[in-house]
Design a protein around this motif. Structure first.
Motif, PDB file in Angstrom:
ATOM      1  N   ARG A   6       0.470  -1.208  -0.101  1.00 60.76           N
ATOM      2  CA  ARG A   6       0.058  -0.403  -0.165  1.00 60.76           C
ATOM      3  C   ARG A   6       0.886   1.087   0.243  1.00 60.76           C
ATOM      4  N   LEU A   7       2.038   1.029   0.640  1.00 60.73           N
ATOM      5  CA  LEU A   7       3.028   2.089   0.841  1.00 60.73           C
ATOM      6  C   LEU A   7       4.032   2.393  -0.324  1.00 60.73           C
ATOM      7  N   GLY A   8       3.956   1.340  -1.427  1.00 64.57           N
ATOM      8  CA  GLY A   8       4.956   1.382  -2.217  1.00 64.57           C
ATOM      9  C   GLY A   8       6.327   1.236  -2.166  1.00 64.57           C
ATOM     10  N   LEU A   9       6.276   0.480  -1.201  1.00 67.54           N
ATOM     11  CA  LEU A   9       7.601  -0.267  -0.178  1.00 67.54           C
ATOM     12  C   LEU A   9       8.255  -1.538  -0.518  1.00 67.54           C
ATOM     13  N   ASP A  10       7.079  -1.937  -1.208  1.00 74.34           N
ATOM     14  CA  ASP A  10       7.624  -4.105  -1.447  1.00 74.34           C
ATOM     15  C   ASP A  10       8.714  -4.298  -2.268  1.00 74.34           C
ATOM     16  N   ALA A  11       8.911  -2.940  -2.920  1.00 72.77           N
ATOM     17  CA  ALA A  11       9.974  -3.013  -4.048  1.00 72.77           C
ATOM     18  C   ALA A  11      11.455  -3.324  -3.395  1.00 72.77           C
ATOM     19  N   TYR A  12      11.773  -2.826  -1.934  1.00 72.01           N
ATOM     20  CA  TYR A  12      12.886  -2.420  -1.154  1.00 72.01           C
ATOM     21  C   TYR A  12      12.995  -3.890  -0.325  1.00 72.01           C
ATOM     22  N   VAL A  13      12.055  -4.749  -0.151  1.00 72.14           N
ATOM     23  CA  VAL A  13      12.313  -5.796   0.952  1.00 72.14           C
ATOM     24  C   VAL A  13      11.951  -7.469   0.226  1.00 72.14           C
ATOM     25  N   ASP A  14      12.330  -8.112   1.026  1.00 71.83           N
ATOM     26  CA  ASP A  14      11.721  -9.783   0.858  1.00 71.83           C
ATOM     27  C   ASP A  14      12.083 -10.097   2.125  1.00 71.83           C
ATOM     28  N   PHE A  15      11.037 -11.296   2.001  1.00 75.10           N
ATOM     29  CA  PHE A  15      10.639 -12.162   3.313  1.00 75.10           C
ATOM     30  C   PHE A  15      11.070 -13.214   3.180  1.00 75.10           C
ATOM     31  N   PHE A  16      11.836 -13.088   4.131  1.00 70.83           N
ATOM     32  CA  PHE A  16      12.451 -15.232   4.457  1.00 70.83           C
ATOM     33  C   PHE A  16      11.210 -16.149   5.827  1.00 70.83           C
ATOM     34  N   ARG A  17      10.601 -16.831   5.762  1.00 75.28           N
ATOM     35  CA  ARG A  17      10.151 -17.868   6.677  1.00 75.28           C
ATOM     36  C   ARG A  17      11.519 -18.459   7.043  1.00 75.28           C
ATOM     37  N   GLY A  18      11.769 -18.530   8.243  1.00 73.50           N
ATOM     38  CA  GLY A  18      12.546 -19.967   9.417  1.00 73.50           C
ATOM     39  C   GLY A  18      12.558 -20.049  10.266  1.00 73.50           C
ATOM     40  N   GLU A  19      13.739 -20.604  11.169  1.00 74.14           N
ATOM     41  CA  GLU A  19      13.177 -20.620  12.596  1.00 74.14           C
ATOM     42  C   GLU A  19      14.472 -20.503  13.179  1.00 74.14           C
ATOM     43  N   HIS A  20      14.238 -20.041  14.686  1.00 72.74           N
ATOM     44  CA  HIS A  20      15.902 -19.295  14.567  1.00 72.74           C
ATOM     45  C   HIS A  20      16.734 -21.336  15.529  1.00 72.74           C
ATOM     46  N   LEU A  21      17.344 -20.772  15.501  1.00 68.87           N
ATOM     47  CA  LEU A  21      18.891 -22.214  14.938  1.00 68.87           C
ATOM     48  C   LEU A  21      19.686 -21.413  16.026  1.00 68.87           C
ATOM     49  N   GLY A  22      19.374 -20.745  16.926  1.00 69.29           N
ATOM     50  CA  GLY A  22      21.489 -20.060  18.114  1.00 69.29           C
ATOM     51  C   GLY A  22      22.170 -19.438  17.012  1.00 69.29           C
ATOM     52  N   PHE A  23      22.146 -19.140  17.065  1.00 62.95           N
ATOM     53  CA  PHE A  23      23.346 -19.569  19.392  1.00 62.95           C
ATOM     54  C   PHE A  23      22.712 -18.919  20.470  1.00 62.95           C
ATOM     55  N   THR A  24      22.468 -18.122  20.438  1.00 63.38           N
ATOM     56  CA  THR A  24      21.787 -17.967  21.199  1.00 63.38           C
ATOM     57  C   THR A  24      20.854 -18.069  21.806  1.00 63.38           C
ATOM     58  N   PRO A  25      19.987 -18.637  23.382  1.00 70.44           N
ATOM     59  CA  PRO A  25      18.457 -19.769  23.069  1.00 70.44           C
ATOM     60  C   PRO A  25      17.848 -18.055  22.560  1.00 70.44           C
ATOM     61  N   THR A  26      16.636 -18.889  21.958  1.00 70.68           N
ATOM     62  CA  THR A  26      15.742 -17.926  21.895  1.00 70.68           C
ATOM     63  C   THR A  26      15.307 -16.693  22.402  1.00 70.68           C
ATOM     64  N   VAL A  27      14.645 -17.438  24.172  1.00 70.61           N
ATOM     65  CA  VAL A  27      14.684 -17.105  25.056  1.00 70.61           C
ATOM     66  C   VAL A  27      15.206 -15.615  25.343  1.00 70.61           C
ATOM     67  N   GLN A  28      16.359 -15.351  25.054  1.00 71.69           N
ATOM     68  CA  GLN A  28      17.443 -14.925  25.103  1.00 71.69           C
ATOM     69  C   GLN A  28      17.703 -14.257  24.662  1.00 71.69           C
ATOM     70  N   ALA A  29      17.303 -14.265  23.448  1.00 75.10           N
ATOM     71  CA  ALA A  29      17.566 -13.513  21.274  1.00 75.10           C
ATOM     72  C   ALA A  29      16.236 -12.502  21.509  1.00 75.10           C
ATOM     73  N   VAL A  30      15.153 -12.789  22.323  1.00 75.08           N
ATOM     74  CA  VAL A  30      14.072 -11.926  21.650  1.00 75.08           C
ATOM     75  C   VAL A  30      14.103 -11.147  22.454  1.00 75.08           C
ATOM     76  N   THR A  31      14.899 -10.960  24.103  1.00 82.51           N
ATOM     77  CA  THR A  31      15.015  -9.577  24.495  1.00 82.51           C
ATOM     78  C   THR A  31      15.937  -8.731  23.987  1.00 82.51           C
ATOM     79  N   ARG A  32      16.097  -9.599  23.020  1.00 82.78           N
ATOM     80  CA  ARG A  32      17.375  -8.063  22.231  1.00 82.78           C
ATOM     81  C   ARG A  32      16.776  -7.781  20.617  1.00 82.78           C
ATOM     82  N   TRP A  33      16.339  -8.732  20.412  1.00 81.41           N
ATOM     83  CA  TRP A  33      15.337  -7.828  19.175  1.00 81.41           C
ATOM     84  C   TRP A  33      14.592  -7.470  19.959  1.00 81.41           C
ATOM     85  N   TRP A  34      13.588  -7.222  21.056  1.00 79.23           N
ATOM     86  CA  TRP A  34      12.640  -6.319  21.216  1.00 79.23           C
ATOM     87  C   TRP A  34      12.734  -5.876  22.918  1.00 79.23           C
TER      88      TRP A  34
END
Length: 272
Positions: A149-177
């Motif tokens: 809608r904002l005309g920004l899609d040409a600048y972005v690629d999406f990927f889907r997956g899982e987090h494999l480490g090395f930091t445990p995910t429960v700790q990594a999310v405290t860096r991401w948010w």
């Protein structure tokens, strides 16, 4: 009136809750009546409607009786439809993996880079690395609609997956948010609206105007939270996460008040 309950925000909240289910444009006089019930005066309604019109969210029209009114633009309807899955979610989020948004914007278009960052943050994405944003996978469709809608899609690629480490995910999310800041927003919602729910739980009657007022104010507070909070699985959150409690309070207010509020809003049938 708090900053959160600003007139423009309340008008958007009204259309999300009731106005979009009206059979045609909502007359200006009716908007003034309905916003007056939550403390917004007529000049503020008129000026806020004008701003929302300039932003392309509201479009002018005439009712069947010929009165001037406003309806949602198609783009605004899409935004609200996308948001319904978050705002009115009835079950806790499941672990469905992650979506990554990776973008590259030329230096000559740096303003679009800023807009991309702000939009991804506003949709609940966290920052995994410079230029790499992460969110629960269920947010992909809404994010795709928003960027297109904002005309920004040409600048972005999406990927889907899982987090494999090395930091445990429960700790990594405290860096991401910033989970502490998100928790504070949930606590503020609870401080403001849990007591309102307790009052209604002690009542047997549900007067339409009171129901409308308390529901619209609760929804106006709540609808921002599912965007600040990405909805992480419970196993990745701190113990006694307030988001679960605030969701219970909102759902209870929604179930108790929305349909009665629709009567005051002048809808013959409650929204589906």
């Amino acid at each position: 009136m708090s900053d959160q309950h600003a007139p423009r925000s309340l008008i958007v909240t009204f259309y999300g809750a009731y106005g979009r289910f009206a059979p045609g444009p909502v007359p200006v006089a009716e908007l003034i009546r309905l916003l007056g019930a939550v403390g917004v005066d007529a000049p503020s309604v008129r000026s806020s409607v004008s701003r929302l019109k300039r932003r392309g969210l509201l479009v002018p029209g005439r009712t069947a009786a010929g009165a001037a009114g406003y309806a949602l633009s198609p783009e605004a309807r899409q935004v609200l439809d996308d948001g319904d899955r978050r705002v009115y979610a009835t079950t806790p989020p499941r672990d469905e993996g992650w979506v990554l948004a990776v973008f590259s914007v030329p230096e000559s278009e740096r303003q679009k880079r800023h807009l991309l960052r702000s939009r991804l943050a506003g949709l609940g994405f966290g920052t995994a690395a410079p230029g790499v944003w992460i969110a629960p996978a269920r947010l992909y469709e809404e994010t795709r609609h928003t960027l297109q809608r904002l005309g920004l899609d040409a600048y972005v690629d999406f990927f889907r997956g899982e987090h494999l480490g090395f930091t445990p995910t429960v700790q990594a999310v405290t860096r991401w948010w910033d989970l502490a800041a998100i928790a504070e927003q949930h606590e503020a919602f609870l401080d403001r609206h849990a007591r309102v729910l307790h009052v209604w739980e002690d009542r047997e009657d549900t007067p339409p105007e009171e129901a409308y007022r308390d529901y619209l104010l609760a929804l106006d507070s709540w609808r921002h939270l599912p965007y600040a909070d990405p909805g992480l699985p419970a196993g990745l959150l701190p113990r006694d996460w307030p988001g679960a409690r605030s969701a219970v309070v909102f759902r209870a207010l929604h179930q108790r008040l929305r349909d009665a509020g629709a009567v005051f809003a002048g809808l013959a049938d409650p929204p589906g």
